[in-house]
Design a protein around this motif. Structure first.
Motif, short mmCIF file in Angstrom:
data_model
loop_
_atom_site.label_atom_id
_atom_site.label_comp_id
_atom_site.label_asym_id
_atom_site.label_seq_id
_atom_site.Cartn_x
_atom_site.Cartn_y
_atom_site.Cartn_z
N SER A 73 25.10 4.67 41.68
CA SER A 73 25.71 6.00 41.82
C SER A 73 24.99 6.73 42.93
O SER A 73 23.81 6.46 43.21
CB SER A 73 25.55 6.82 40.53
OG SER A 73 26.17 6.17 39.45
N VAL A 75 24.69 10.81 44.85
CA VAL A 75 25.07 12.22 44.85
C VAL A 75 24.59 12.84 46.15
O VAL A 75 23.53 12.48 46.66
CB VAL A 75 24.48 12.94 43.60
CG1 VAL A 75 22.96 12.97 43.62
CG2 VAL A 75 25.01 14.37 43.49
N SER A 79 30.18 16.58 51.67
CA SER A 79 31.43 15.85 51.46
C SER A 79 31.72 14.93 52.64
O SER A 79 32.29 13.85 52.48
CB SER A 79 32.60 16.81 51.24
OG SER A 79 32.75 17.62 52.39
N LEU A 82 29.70 11.78 52.29
CA LEU A 82 30.26 10.98 51.19
C LEU A 82 31.55 10.29 51.61
O LEU A 82 31.83 9.17 51.16
CB LEU A 82 30.50 11.86 49.97
CG LEU A 82 29.22 12.32 49.26
CD1 LEU A 82 29.53 13.43 48.26
CD2 LEU A 82 28.55 11.14 48.53
N ARG A 86 32.16 6.35 51.05
CA ARG A 86 33.32 5.80 50.29
C ARG A 86 34.06 4.74 51.10
O ARG A 86 34.80 3.94 50.54
CB ARG A 86 34.29 6.92 49.91
CG ARG A 86 33.70 7.83 48.85
CD ARG A 86 34.71 8.80 48.25
NE ARG A 86 34.02 9.63 47.28
CZ ARG A 86 33.66 10.90 47.47
NH1 ARG A 86 33.99 11.52 48.59
NH2 ARG A 86 32.98 11.56 46.54
N ARG A 95 29.94 5.06 41.93
CA ARG A 95 30.30 6.45 41.62
C ARG A 95 29.60 7.36 42.63
O ARG A 95 28.37 7.45 42.64
CB ARG A 95 29.85 6.76 40.19
CG ARG A 95 30.33 8.09 39.73
CD ARG A 95 30.10 8.31 38.24
NE ARG A 95 30.10 9.74 38.00
CZ ARG A 95 29.63 10.32 36.91
NH1 ARG A 95 29.11 9.58 35.95
NH2 ARG A 95 29.66 11.63 36.77
N LEU A 96 30.38 7.99 43.49
CA LEU A 96 29.81 8.85 44.54
C LEU A 96 30.25 10.28 44.26
O LEU A 96 31.44 10.58 44.29
CB LEU A 96 30.30 8.39 45.91
CG LEU A 96 29.77 7.02 46.34
CD1 LEU A 96 30.59 6.46 47.50
CD2 LEU A 96 28.30 7.09 46.71
N GLU A 97 29.28 11.14 43.98
CA GLU A 97 29.59 12.51 43.54
C GLU A 97 29.11 13.52 44.55
O GLU A 97 27.97 13.45 45.03
CB GLU A 97 28.87 12.80 42.22
CG GLU A 97 29.30 11.97 41.05
CD GLU A 97 30.59 12.48 40.42
OE1 GLU A 97 31.03 13.61 40.73
OE2 GLU A 97 31.17 11.71 39.62
N GLU A 98 29.98 14.49 44.84
CA GLU A 98 29.52 15.63 45.62
C GLU A 98 28.84 16.59 44.65
O GLU A 98 29.46 16.99 43.65
CB GLU A 98 30.73 16.30 46.28
CG GLU A 98 30.33 17.39 47.24
CD GLU A 98 31.55 18.07 47.85
OE1 GLU A 98 32.64 17.44 47.92
OE2 GLU A 98 31.41 19.23 48.24
N GLY A 99 27.59 16.89 44.89
CA GLY A 99 26.89 17.77 43.95
C GLY A 99 25.48 18.03 44.40
O GLY A 99 25.03 17.55 45.44
N PRO A 105 25.46 15.55 38.06
CA PRO A 105 26.68 15.34 37.26
C PRO A 105 26.67 14.00 36.53
O PRO A 105 27.63 13.22 36.62
CB PRO A 105 27.78 15.39 38.34
CG PRO A 105 27.11 14.85 39.57
CD PRO A 105 25.66 15.25 39.48
N PHE A 106 25.55 13.71 35.84
CA PHE A 106 25.42 12.44 35.12
C PHE A 106 24.83 12.72 33.73
O PHE A 106 24.07 13.68 33.56
CB PHE A 106 24.49 11.46 35.87
CG PHE A 106 24.94 11.20 37.29
CD1 PHE A 106 26.01 10.33 37.54
CD2 PHE A 106 24.32 11.81 38.37
CE1 PHE A 106 26.44 10.11 38.84
CE2 PHE A 106 24.74 11.58 39.67
CZ PHE A 106 25.81 10.73 39.91
#
Ligand SMILES: C[S@@+](CC[C@H](N)C(=O)[O-])C[C@H]1O[C@@H](n2cnc3c(N)ncnc32)[C@H](O)[C@@H]1O
Length: 272
Positions: A73, A75, A79, A82, A86, A95-99, A105-106
């Protein structure tokens, strides 16, 4: 994602323009044993099957970590970075999260290891970051980070930093970047102060020189990728570039190579 902190707004705007800048500048750098700083981090978490990359940028480190059966993952605030991550085929399942690292966010106990390459030292509210990393790691989990450690000395990066400092002193405050991160992330004692209360054992701390020598244009591309240059006006950057080229003439080898190196601090801490 919305963020109000001026430091984070600056980082987002910078990486919107330069989404892969760190990987482009530093992936060709190598330690005395030939590994890049990214590869060194991979080796630190070789036995971990659930790995989070904190401030993953364009996903180069995650791509190097990818292997069958491993859950990855990432983060990041950006964006734009990311979007590049991706696009890497090796990361289609990641799992690639903007945060924000301050509010991950886990779920609790999601990872065996957390890696971070040249990102921890940029983060404000660092105690919150430490608490969040401790929350998402399982007991016994490892945090392995690379943070910047400055110039080696007697090479082009040291000269560049001297010129940059001078240039910034002459620059109006409106053209300076906001102070980024927490200084304590750049020392062993400081990191112990941050990570200890979050439940980590004393950090393991190693300094490794990373060689970035090469033709002068290539060296300039690497050193001028620092955040500090972003707000400078183009004429000032061009003056800096010309002065840098002049300054390194005396150290350029007959085959056109300019010696350049910087130090990284390789930090590992285990959650008790
Ligand atoms: C110097 S770049 C390094 C990117 C990548 N780790 C690499 O080495 O190629 C720092 C990255 O950290 C991210 N970052 C900084 N502060 C962050 C925070 N509080 N939460 C999440 N990401 C953050 C930035 O958006 C940026 O992508």
């Amino acid at each position: 994602m919305t963020t109000t902190a001026p430091q984070e707004a600056f980082l987002q705007a910078f990486h919107a323009e330069h989404p892969a800048v760190t990987a482009e500048a530093f992936s060709r750098g190598h330690a005395p044993d030939g590994r890049s700083s990214y590869e060194i981090l991979c080796d630190r978490v070789a036995g971990s099957m659930r790995v989070l990359d904190l401030g993953c940028g364009d996903g180069l480190l995650l791509e190097l970590l990818a292997r069958p059966g491993r859950h990855l993952s990432g983060v990041d605030l950006s964006s734009h970075s990311l979007t590049l991550a991706r696009r890497r085929p090796a990361l289609f399942e990641t799992r690639l999260e903007e945060g924000r690292a301050q509010r991950l966010p886990f779920a609790d106990d999601s990872f065996d290891a957390c890696v971070s390459h040249m990102a921890l030292m940029l983060m404000s509210e660092i105690e919150e970051v430490a608490a969040e990393v401790a929350r998402v790691l399982s007991p016994g989990g490892v945090l392995a980070c690379v943070v910047g450690g400055g110039a080696v000395g007697g090479e082009a990066y040291e000269r560049f930093l001297t010129l940059l400092r001078r240039s910034i002193e002459e620059t109006p405050a409106s053209q300076r970047i906001p102070a980024l991160g927490d200084k304590r992330t750049r020392s062993r004692e400081g990191l112990d102060e941050i990570l200890g209360p979050a439940g980590f054992a004393a950090v393991d701390w190693e300094t490794v020189p990373i060689d970035l020598s090469g033709p002068v244009e290539q060296v300039w591309t690497a050193v001028s990728s620092l955040y500090d240059l972003a707000p400078l006006d183009p004429a000032r950057v061009e003056r800096l570039r010309r002065t840098f080229f002049d300054e390194v003439t005396d150290m350029t080898t007959p085959d056109g190579h300019v010696p350049c190196a910087f130090k990284i601090r390789l930090v590992t801490a285990r959650l008790r």
